[in-house]
Design a protein around this motif. Structure first.
Motif, PDB file in Angstrom:
ATOM      1  N   PHE A  33     -13.131   4.519 -35.755  1.00 47.44           N
ATOM      2  CA  PHE A  33     -12.544   5.653 -35.470  1.00 47.44           C
ATOM      3  C   PHE A  33     -11.223   5.821 -36.148  1.00 47.44           C
ATOM      4  O   PHE A  33     -10.541   4.982 -36.579  1.00 47.44           O
ATOM      5  N   GLU A  76     -14.165   8.445 -30.104  1.00 46.93           N
ATOM      6  CA  GLU A  76     -14.943   7.816 -29.049  1.00 46.93           C
ATOM      7  C   GLU A  76     -15.735   6.682 -29.829  1.00 46.93           C
ATOM      8  O   GLU A  76     -16.419   5.945 -28.984  1.00 46.93           O
ATOM      9  N   ARG A  77     -15.773   6.577 -30.972  1.00 42.85           N
ATOM     10  CA  ARG A  77     -17.007   5.982 -31.790  1.00 42.85           C
ATOM     11  C   ARG A  77     -16.411   4.549 -31.964  1.00 42.85           C
ATOM     12  O   ARG A  77     -15.101   4.269 -31.680  1.00 42.85           O
ATOM     13  N   GLU A  78     -17.159   3.679 -32.376  1.00 42.14           N
ATOM     14  CA  GLU A  78     -16.748   2.380 -32.616  1.00 42.14           C
ATOM     15  C   GLU A  78     -15.823   2.228 -33.940  1.00 42.14           C
ATOM     16  O   GLU A  78     -14.845   1.426 -33.743  1.00 42.14           O
ATOM     17  N   GLU A 105     -16.812  14.018 -40.901  1.00 40.92           N
ATOM     18  CA  GLU A 105     -17.676  13.068 -40.325  1.00 40.92           C
ATOM     19  C   GLU A 105     -18.102  12.302 -41.807  1.00 40.92           C
ATOM     20  O   GLU A 105     -17.707  11.139 -42.002  1.00 40.92           O
TER      21      GLU A 105
END
Length: 235
Positions: free
Chosen positions: A141, A137-139, A102
């Motif tokens: 990605f 799933e994130r804005e 991340e």
């Protein structure tokens, strides 16, 4: 193999957008020779970030990462870090709020990469697999995730909404919904077409089969994860 058709589409997108960045992370990843050929064969050099023990895969592939990031808890012999400039090593404490993968993605986005891939991260602990999966799933990605056994793509109707793959038929293709929906997909070259599937959270298309040399999957609405069975020297 995933050939020039697919790579040329990515090249065109990179020409219009910002640079490609690749996170090389720990866990089961592509064979080092394959990873090295893939990166070295690109017309434009991507930015490379090794996340912790991803440095081992990067070096085995003959690649020099632009940055090395993480708490280095799984790197093993840290003496290998001496070969890199200190300003290119970003070390975090072991107790942190974000995974090394991340943090590496965040660094690439900070450096202006408009398209990001992950190489590695397969197998191993299930919680780590779920953690990487949820990054899609994130804005913001990643677009692609390459493990030892799978080649995984994220297609989104608001961005990179079409995937075209050209290789020998017979491999499995699985499709999962991402994001909040609604979802609508279209496909060509699959044994069970996706066009009339009513997608909802918790519904997925598992172990579909490619029956033509070229398959295409498009996200008409929403976001999807497409998992392709790995086949040898696919780029």
């Amino acid at each position: 193999m995933i050939v020039l058709l697919l790579e040329s589409q990515y090249t065109k997108k990179r020409a219009m957008r910002k640079q490609l960045g690749i996170v090389i992370t720990g866990g089961e990843g592509p064979e080092p020779d394959r990873l090295g050929r893939m990166v070295n064969g690109m017309a434009e050099k991507p930015l490379l970030v090794a996340a912790d023990s991803g440095l081992i895969l990067a070096e085995a592939a003959g690649l020099t990462p632009d940055w090395i990031i993480g708490d280095m808890d799984s790197l093993g012999d840290e003496s290998r870090l001496r070969a890199y400039p200190a300003e290119r090593i970003i070390r975090y404490a072991g107790q942190k709020d974000h995974s090394d993968t991340e943090l590496a993605l965040a660094l690439l986005w900070e450096k202006g990469c408009g398209e990001t891939w992950i190489a590695g991260g397969g197998g191993g602990r299930l919680d780590h697999l779920f953690g990487i999966r949820d990054l899609f799933e994130r804005e913001s990605f990643p677009c692609r995730w390459i493990t030892a056994a799978e080649d995984i793509y994220c297609i989104d109707s608001a961005a990179n909404n079409c995937l075209s793959v050209n290789r020998t038929p017979g491999y499995t293709v699985s499709v999962f919904v991402l994001g909040g929906g609604p979802w609508k997909a279209e496909s060509r070259g699959l044994q069970w077409p996706l066009d009339n599937v009513y997608w909802e959270r918790g519904l997925y298309g598992l172990s579909n089969v490619a029956v033509e040399n070229t398959i295409t999957i498009s996200a008409a609405q929403g976001r999807f994860m497409v998992v392709l069975e790995e086949h040898g020297d696919n780029y």
